[in-house]
Design an enzyme around this catalytic site. Sequence first.
Site: not given
Ligand SMILES: Cc1cc2nc3c(=O)[nH]c(=O)nc-3n(C[C@H](O)[C@H](O)[C@H](O)COP(=O)(O)OP(=O)(O)OC[C@H]3O[C@@H](n4cnc5c(N)ncnc54)[C@H](O)[C@@H]3O)c2cc1C
Length: 491
Positions: A114, A228, A275, A336, A371
């Site tokens: 990538e 992005h 990016r 993004h 990132r």
């Molecule tokens: C389209 C897209 C493609 C991506 N592709 C990649 C990739 O290929 N590789 C990579 O490394 N990263 C990628 N990323 C980035 C990566 O997916 C995220 O940064 C990472 O998964 C975030 O994980 P997280 O567990 O921190 O948060 P999230 O997975 O966003 O989870 C957040 C959680 O918090 C909960 N929450 C929030 N507020 C509250 C509240 N007030 N009360 C209760 N629950 C709450 C939500 O319900 C959810 O369950 C991508 C992101 C996107 C949007």
Amino acid sequence: MKKNYDVLIIGTGAAGLYGALQFPENISVLLISKRELSLSNSSLAQGGVAAVLDTISDDYQLHIRDTMTAGKNKNDPAAVEVLVREGPGDVMKIKELGVDFDLDENGDMQKTLEAGHSRHRIVHHKDSTGKAITDALINTVKQRKNIDIYENTLLYKLEKDSGGFAAGFLFENGDSCTSYARYVIMASGGIGRVYKYTTNSAIATGDGITFAHMLGARIKHLSWIQFHPTAFAAEADRERFLISEAVRGEGAYLLNCEGKRFAHLYDERGELAPRDVVSDAIMRESIRTNSENFYLDITYKDPEFLKERFPMIYHKCLEENIDITKDHIPVFPCQHYLMGGIDVDLNARTTVDRLYAAGECSHTGVHGANRLASNSLLEALVFSRRAAQDIIERMKTDDNSSPCPEPVKDDLSGNKLPHGYRTEIRELMQDCHFVIKKPEKVPANLIRAKEILNDLEQGGYEINRDFIEARSLATVAVIVLEEVMKENDTE
Ligand SMILES: Cc1cc2nc3c(=O)[nH]c(=O)nc-3n(C[C@H](O)[C@H](O)[C@H](O)COP(=O)(O)OP(=O)(O)OC[C@H]3O[C@@H](n4cnc5c(N)ncnc54)[C@H](O)[C@@H]3O)c2cc1C
């Protein structure tokens, strides 16, 4: 829901789920998600996870160098070292937990390239890696007796005393309750919804960052926001479907409105530059051509390969009448990812005792100012594990004997939220803090964001999801724009 837990984890993305799985059976964990379990940025991740899984064709130092280069050397070197050296162990662990990574003809994990990576090191499950990871982790979490998992459960309150946290939860049917936990891991994801257009899911409203801020936790570099370059350009949708970097990794050309390649005119790495560089190139080319029409072209590749390698993108685009094997894909930059967040140390401790943060809501310093692709799932895994390990360790010596307060019933009723605050905040942010910054607009936009936040805080509004999210968006906008103002003042 029980009255008391050892650990409360906000969020069922990669960080929350993987963190929860680290705790042994004698430690009780409450894991909540404000919408369905599957709705998160994690489940949207396409490209994959970056990790040095073989040290013959790759090297830790190269991954470190690529991460620092993409981050403009504003990364925390100690955090990057931890990420790169410990990450492969966590990737192998989630594979054991059932993540179905694509394999090559020798049965080894297939590795792709990538933008910004100097080696093929991204492991993936077709183009829906995030869903493969969250599905496997959710299945495993559901088998653990010490973990209670609740979906459609919104955190609406988080208060602290010396022994832990009183948390308030609002359920889908309008009922609410409070519960007490000795430690909290914020794994609540990013802030994409503070922009008009984002690749992020609907949950990304910065709630966890807002609660941590209200508790006095240090928030760092919240204005370091990644855009992005190639989100599917569908005008009507706020949430824009991502055309993964892996499509450019596999050789897609980026074309302007005249059907000409241009990325190499702005950076010698062309389409494979990091990016932020490609987003910037598109915006400058947009000004030069006076057009927002940009396209990815991968039609010269074997159609069967494309359908096999990018099934989700292929089908999503078909729904929009674009056949990626024959048509150019319309793309444009949008919000993004968030590099900054709740500031944490190498054990994911925030500046508030007993409060931890992991994943996109946190600022570990690994990403610097930008990132590197596929480093964020890795960060979520490594630092949520570290948070859990730190809690397990300190529980051996912390005094957790103080009685837990009794649950209370909060009155959540109040005035009706005025229409339009969230839309206005999004317009303020899009207007002055997008790919090409407009510092001259920041002061007025900040004043307006503060007015909105002040009204939300003082207006006696009913506590519901709309209110919590509107207050979070306004809080995030104010922190970001204040940070930008300070930076502009010191320049
Ligand atoms: C389209 C897209 C493609 C991506 N592709 C990649 C990739 O290929 N590789 C990579 O490394 N990263 C990628 N990323 C980035 C990566 O997916 C995220 O940064 C990472 O998964 C975030 O994980 P997280 O567990 O921190 O948060 P999230 O997975 O966003 O989870 C957040 C959680 O918090 C909960 N929450 C929030 N507020 C509250 C509240 N007030 N009360 C209760 N629950 C709450 C939500 O319900 C959810 O369950 C991508 C992101 C996107 C949007």
